[in-house]
Design a protein around this motif. Sequence first.
Motif, PDB file in Angstrom:
ATOM      1  N   VAL A   1      -7.629  -1.904  -9.402  1.00 18.68           N
ATOM      2  CA  VAL A   1      -7.433  -2.620  -8.141  1.00 18.68           C
ATOM      3  C   VAL A   1      -8.489  -2.090  -7.172  1.00 18.68           C
ATOM      4  CG1 VAL A   1      -5.857  -3.115  -6.242  1.00 18.68           C
ATOM      5  CG2 VAL A   1      -4.963  -2.912  -8.586  1.00 18.68           C
ATOM      6  N   ILE A   2      -9.481  -2.924  -6.889  1.00 21.75           N
ATOM      7  CA  ILE A   2     -10.594  -2.511  -6.034  1.00 21.75           C
ATOM      8  C   ILE A   2     -10.188  -2.539  -4.564  1.00 21.75           C
ATOM      9  CG2 ILE A   2     -12.969  -3.027  -5.348  1.00 21.75           C
ATOM     10  CD1 ILE A   2     -12.644  -1.981  -8.206  1.00 21.75           C
ATOM     11  N   SER A   3      -9.413  -3.551  -4.184  1.00 24.58           N
ATOM     12  CA  SER A   3      -8.955  -3.650  -2.796  1.00 24.58           C
ATOM     13  C   SER A   3      -7.674  -4.455  -2.757  1.00 24.58           C
ATOM     14  CB  SER A   3     -10.022  -4.317  -1.914  1.00 24.58           C
ATOM     15  OG  SER A   3     -10.256  -5.649  -2.346  1.00 24.58           O
ATOM     16  N   GLY A   4      -6.899  -4.236  -1.712  1.00 23.20           N
ATOM     17  CA  GLY A   4      -5.672  -4.980  -1.528  1.00 23.20           C
ATOM     18  C   GLY A   4      -4.489  -4.360  -2.246  1.00 23.20           C
ATOM     19  N   PRO A   5      -3.334  -5.031  -2.199  1.00 24.93           N
ATOM     20  CA  PRO A   5      -2.123  -4.489  -2.816  1.00 24.93           C
ATOM     21  C   PRO A   5      -2.077  -4.779  -4.309  1.00 24.93           C
ATOM     22  CG  PRO A   5      -1.628  -6.598  -1.812  1.00 24.93           C
ATOM     23  CD  PRO A   5      -3.077  -6.320  -1.512  1.00 24.93           C
TER      24      PRO A   5
ATOM     25  N   TYR B   1       4.193  -5.391  -4.123  1.00 26.11           N
ATOM     26  CA  TYR B   1       5.328  -5.432  -3.198  1.00 26.11           C
ATOM     27  C   TYR B   1       4.850  -5.590  -1.753  1.00 26.11           C
ATOM     28  CZ  TYR B   1       8.010  -4.113  -7.285  1.00 26.11           C
ATOM     29  OH  TYR B   1       8.586  -4.105  -8.537  1.00 26.11           O
ATOM     30  N   TYR B   2       3.576  -5.975  -1.608  1.00 24.27           N
ATOM     31  CA  TYR B   2       3.016  -6.337  -0.303  1.00 24.27           C
ATOM     32  C   TYR B   2       2.240  -7.635  -0.465  1.00 24.27           C
ATOM     33  CZ  TYR B   2       4.013  -1.640   1.466  1.00 24.27           C
ATOM     34  OH  TYR B   2       4.640  -0.487   1.863  1.00 24.27           O
ATOM     35  N   ALA B   3       2.171  -8.403   0.615  1.00 23.70           N
ATOM     36  CA  ALA B   3       1.361  -9.611   0.627  1.00 23.70           C
ATOM     37  C   ALA B   3      -0.084  -9.247   0.934  1.00 23.70           C
ATOM     38  CB  ALA B   3       1.891 -10.592   1.671  1.00 23.70           C
ATOM     39  N   GLY B   4      -0.989 -10.115   0.513  1.00 20.40           N
ATOM     40  CA  GLY B   4      -2.390  -9.899   0.825  1.00 20.40           C
ATOM     41  C   GLY B   4      -3.292 -10.281  -0.322  1.00 20.40           C
ATOM     42  N   ARG B   5      -4.590 -10.160  -0.073  1.00 25.90           N
ATOM     43  CA  ARG B   5      -5.610 -10.505  -1.060  1.00 25.90           C
ATOM     44  C   ARG B   5      -5.969  -9.271  -1.873  1.00 25.90           C
ATOM     45  NH1 ARG B   5     -10.470 -13.838   1.244  1.00 25.90           N
ATOM     46  NH2 ARG B   5      -8.713 -15.307   1.329  1.00 25.90           N
ATOM     47  N   THR B   6      -5.967  -9.430  -3.178  1.00 23.53           N
ATOM     48  CA  THR B   6      -6.250  -8.335  -4.097  1.00 23.53           C
ATOM     49  C   THR B   6      -7.464  -8.674  -4.953  1.00 23.53           C
ATOM     50  OG1 THR B   6      -3.949  -7.594  -4.207  1.00 23.53           O
ATOM     51  CG2 THR B   6      -5.360  -7.030  -6.074  1.00 23.53           C
ATOM     52  N   VAL B   7      -8.327  -7.718  -5.160  1.00 24.11           N
ATOM     53  CA  VAL B   7      -9.453  -7.860  -6.072  1.00 24.11           C
ATOM     54  C   VAL B   7      -9.273  -6.863  -7.210  1.00 24.11           C
ATOM     55  CG1 VAL B   7     -11.950  -7.676  -6.370  1.00 24.11           C
ATOM     56  CG2 VAL B   7     -11.016  -8.636  -4.259  1.00 24.11           C
ATOM     57  N   VAL B   8      -9.289  -7.371  -8.437  1.00 23.58           N
ATOM     58  CA  VAL B   8      -9.163  -6.536  -9.634  1.00 23.58           C
ATOM     59  C   VAL B   8     -10.456  -6.640 -10.429  1.00 23.58           C
ATOM     60  CG1 VAL B   8      -7.879  -6.104 -11.762  1.00 23.58           C
ATOM     61  CG2 VAL B   8      -6.677  -6.912  -9.722  1.00 23.58           C
ATOM     62  N   GLU B   9     -10.932  -5.496 -10.909  1.00 27.51           N
ATOM     63  CA  GLU B   9     -12.171  -5.461 -11.684  1.00 27.51           C
ATOM     64  C   GLU B   9     -11.905  -4.929 -13.079  1.00 27.51           C
ATOM     65  OE1 GLU B   9     -16.493  -4.194 -10.422  1.00 27.51           O
ATOM     66  OE2 GLU B   9     -15.375  -2.392 -11.039  1.00 27.51           O
ATOM     67  N   ALA B  10     -12.552  -5.560 -14.062  1.00 27.86           N
ATOM     68  CA  ALA B  10     -12.572  -5.058 -15.431  1.00 27.86           C
ATOM     69  C   ALA B  10     -13.938  -4.450 -15.681  1.00 27.86           C
ATOM     70  CB  ALA B  10     -12.304  -6.187 -16.416  1.00 27.86           C
ATOM     71  N   SER B  11     -13.985  -3.210 -16.153  1.00 28.65           N
ATOM     72  CA  SER B  11     -15.259  -2.536 -16.357  1.00 28.65           C
ATOM     73  C   SER B  11     -15.249  -1.766 -17.669  1.00 28.65           C
ATOM     74  CB  SER B  11     -15.541  -1.581 -15.194  1.00 28.65           C
ATOM     75  OG  SER B  11     -14.530  -0.592 -15.096  1.00 28.65           O
ATOM     76  N   SER B  12     -16.441  -1.632 -18.255  1.00 28.96           N
ATOM     77  CA  SER B  12     -16.619  -0.871 -19.480  1.00 28.96           C
ATOM     78  C   SER B  12     -18.061  -0.375 -19.506  1.00 28.96           C
ATOM     79  CB  SER B  12     -16.346  -1.740 -20.707  1.00 28.96           C
ATOM     80  OG  SER B  12     -16.500  -1.007 -21.905  1.00 28.96           O
ATOM     81  N   SER B  13     -18.262   0.832 -19.954  1.00 28.97           N
ATOM     82  CA  SER B  13     -19.588   1.446 -19.937  1.00 28.97           C
ATOM     83  C   SER B  13     -20.603   0.577 -20.666  1.00 28.97           C
ATOM     84  CB  SER B  13     -19.520   2.832 -20.582  1.00 28.97           C
ATOM     85  OG  SER B  13     -20.796   3.428 -20.621  1.00 28.97           O
ATOM     86  N   GLY B  14     -21.702   0.250 -19.975  1.00 26.86           N
ATOM     87  CA  GLY B  14     -22.780  -0.518 -20.569  1.00 26.86           C
ATOM     88  C   GLY B  14     -22.584  -2.011 -20.572  1.00 26.86           C
ATOM     89  N   LEU B  15     -21.437  -2.514 -20.083  1.00 23.51           N
ATOM     90  CA  LEU B  15     -21.171  -3.947 -20.082  1.00 23.51           C
ATOM     91  C   LEU B  15     -21.106  -4.481 -18.659  1.00 23.51           C
ATOM     92  CD1 LEU B  15     -18.357  -4.264 -22.794  1.00 23.51           C
ATOM     93  CD2 LEU B  15     -20.842  -4.255 -23.096  1.00 23.51           C
TER      94      LEU B  15
ATOM     95  N   LYS C   1      -2.096   2.441   5.645  1.00 22.06           N
ATOM     96  CA  LYS C   1      -0.801   2.492   6.314  1.00 22.06           C
ATOM     97  C   LYS C   1       0.354   2.154   5.357  1.00 22.06           C
ATOM     98  CE  LYS C   1      -2.540   1.368  10.946  1.00 22.06           C
ATOM     99  NZ  LYS C   1      -2.418   0.438  12.109  1.00 22.06           N
ATOM    100  N   SER C   2       0.163   1.123   4.554  1.00 22.22           N
ATOM    101  CA  SER C   2       1.212   0.743   3.612  1.00 22.22           C
ATOM    102  C   SER C   2       1.383   1.830   2.555  1.00 22.22           C
ATOM    103  CB  SER C   2       0.867  -0.585   2.933  1.00 22.22           C
ATOM    104  OG  SER C   2       0.760  -1.623   3.883  1.00 22.22           O
ATOM    105  N   VAL C   3       2.600   1.927   2.035  1.00 20.74           N
ATOM    106  CA  VAL C   3       2.873   2.916   0.996  1.00 20.74           C
ATOM    107  C   VAL C   3       2.002   2.632  -0.220  1.00 20.74           C
ATOM    108  CG1 VAL C   3       4.615   3.829  -0.576  1.00 20.74           C
ATOM    109  CG2 VAL C   3       5.228   3.284   1.775  1.00 20.74           C
ATOM    110  N   GLN C   4       1.263   3.616  -0.642  1.00 21.68           N
ATOM    111  CA  GLN C   4       0.340   3.461  -1.768  1.00 21.68           C
ATOM    112  C   GLN C   4       1.027   3.887  -3.052  1.00 21.68           C
ATOM    113  OE1 GLN C   4      -2.159   1.789  -3.045  1.00 21.68           O
ATOM    114  NE2 GLN C   4      -3.793   2.698  -1.817  1.00 21.68           N
TER     115      GLN C   4
END
Length: 863
Positions: free
Chosen positions: A641-645, A676-690, A709-712
């Motif tokens: 999860v790069i950003s967001g909830p 458990y929070y509203a908002g925009r989320t960015v998810v990244e898939a990563s692998s070495s060399g790809l 501020k929100s519970v992490q």
Amino acid sequence: MKQVVWICWCWLSCITLGVQAKKTDNREVVNLNREWTYQRGDYPGAEQADYDDSGWEHVGLPHSFSIPYFMWKDFYTGYGWYRKTIVLDKADLKREIFLEFDGVFQVAEVYMNGRLAATHKGGYTGFNVRLTPYMRKGENQIAVRVDNSWRGDVAPRGGEHVFSGGIYRNVRLVKKNPVHIDWYGTFVTTPTLAAHKGRSSSVRVQTDVRNLTDQVGTYELQIQVLDENRRVVSGQRAVRRVEAQSMARFDLSTDEIEGVALWHPSHPHLYSVVCSLYKGRKLLDSEEVAFGFRWFEWTADKGFFLNGEHFFFRGANVHQDQAGWGDAVTEEAMRRDVRMMKEAGFDMIRGSHYPHAPAFAEACDREGMLFWSETPFWGTAGPKKDGSWTASAYPVKESDVAGFESNVLAQLEEMIRIHRNHPSVFVWSVSNEPFFTDGKTIPAVKALLKKMVDTAHRLDPTRMAAVGGAQRPLGDDRIDKIGDVAGYNGDGANIADFQQPGIPSVVTEYGSTLAERPGKYMAGWGDLGRDEGWKGREWRSGQAIWCGFDHGSIFGESMARLGIVDYFRLPKRSWYWYRNEYGHRLPPSWPQEGVSARLRLEASKTGGILADGTDDVQLVLTVLDKEGRELSNSPDVTLSVISGPGEFPTGRSITFSADSDIRIADGKAAMALRSYYAGRTVVEASSSGLESARVQLEFTGAPEYEEGKSVQVLSRPYVRFTPGHVESVLQVYGPDSPTFASSSSEGHSPGFAADGDRKTYWKPAESDASSYLTLDVERTLEVHAVKAQFPLETCQSFKVEFSVDNVEWVLVSDGVVTEGTSWEKTLAHPQKARFVRFSFPSEGNGQRSAVAEIEVHGKVGAR
């Protein structure tokens, strides 16, 4: 005092919902899945409002003690505590306040402001807790103490999956008028549908109204029947007296509704009934209940009929747990499971082997999937030792008997009450393989099954009651005819005694094909492969594969990986075989090894994802070459999860590896993400060399996520659970396990070689010149010894072979038996095996091969 009931008929235009109402005090339902604190272990005083839980973990529901869980055979047992603060205002204090749980495994003590409000025993059925006597204005503290320890007086006492603890289904706060419709208090039936052959039907609505005031009152219940376009097609009203501190049942029937749209797997039309409770012109309570117009007929000689037409159903057994989250899956995850089985062409699901969540049954309703709903009266092979999940299905201690029987019947009643309006539910199953019990308890097992069948008939006369897993015992103690329908597992499909049994019958389990994804492109007919039994028999109603999905099992890999879909909800090639055979859709091109260049990340949906624990998103990552072709290469890949909830079961990131329980295989990996929070989320898939890949998601229906501020969510590293004590003694398998033979003589079924009775035995047919008998212990063992008993008339040489997959065989021993002898082989070096085969290559000197009993001594192998 004699009660008087007034029934008032009127034009539909006069009964539109709420047309006369001044809505002042209706029902309010609040999702309570967010913002709990949790701590594994037992903490004296944790029920008190002023208890300091500031150091506890912040979690959302559904939740499991075992998160993150990845199909390991061992799991924590003991206590776990959950706490949550709710705020009630002055108006709330004038209402009735309830907590509704969809499932807590397995004993729950519910406290409100330090006082015990209720205790519930049973991990698979929902329950309702009245909080009113304990509430106060302002902050109120809910605390739930959960215990998933084995208990001798709670069902199940044994089973083959895992038994993780936790509040693993939804929780709701419900505010009602003191006079209200009871919890799951409405029962909808269509009593004249079959008589009118589906052309029309009345609708009968039985609704329990509870009066928690100290005054008797006269109340009116109005019902409306709505079609799938929300049009009112019928209605009725009734007025009756309800005594103080009591409950009364309103029983209303509408006029005939013409031209109803029938519910069927190919066209699952749904209607609903709106029930509205009035005191004069004041609306006190209302609820809407979905139902369908359909009727069933089961016959012993022609099978199953749906809506008057013969219907041979093709089903799959389904456990509820999924990768990472274990049993604590969302409603959306349940819907995905049902849709996957539907896409493969199945039209029936067996809820193995316990009541599933209401949302699962609702998904079956909407997708068009017949649902076999089953209680957790369940047994399994293994040592019948109290304290373990292989214990005797029925208690061996007299002190446990009364409590156990009461608990079994209570869970049956809860299951029926919760699921009775679902049109997909077509039978109530009272058991699975309860014959895996201490032999001396078989009479008590039979008596309890009879009580359960009678209870099911009393609570719901519209459906039949089945005995699931009824292929044992053989002989005089048969349990298959105790119910209205018999379900046979494994070799029960071919045992002569169970062919055309004289009552409706089903193959409730066939197959059991062990495979890692991707597996082979093939069906897993198993015991149905003989004589093309998979095509059905005239008298059989249907069949269900074991099983739809991989699942956690106390017996490890050999029981865990029997699904046609893996634990991460990625199809094996066998799933594509069924989709082609049943759904007439060709399989895709299989990925090949190549040069990895980039990743692809796909989401089951990207917007409108509810952040309340009922919804989530399935993320699927795929390894590609530079042209975008799918590859079978399986490098380590991380989702972050790069950003967001949002959270994975392991926290904000999760790494997949080919040699890990968190597995990438055949170029694919998958995991569900929730928030458990509203908002925009960015998810990244990563692998070495790809080249990496990203997806953007929108969560809604909760407070906005605020960075910092929100519970992490905390990082939750995955570690295989190691129990404090590991049983080291050898265990005995064989009795009541499935057996298969080249042939059998009349009265000498293969099952008699594993029934625990040396007087009964298997004998091949006279024409069988090269006979064999195979025992399937249904789990991979580290085998230390094999023992066999032979009947007196036998004198024969033989060979013994082992196999893990029933395909590749290894010779273990040659043997010779003479009259009245036993045979035993202790292995110098223990070997892995699930199948043990005795082969008799020739019949010489007029002697016949035969086997009275086989025992396998070993340990369940670790994965």
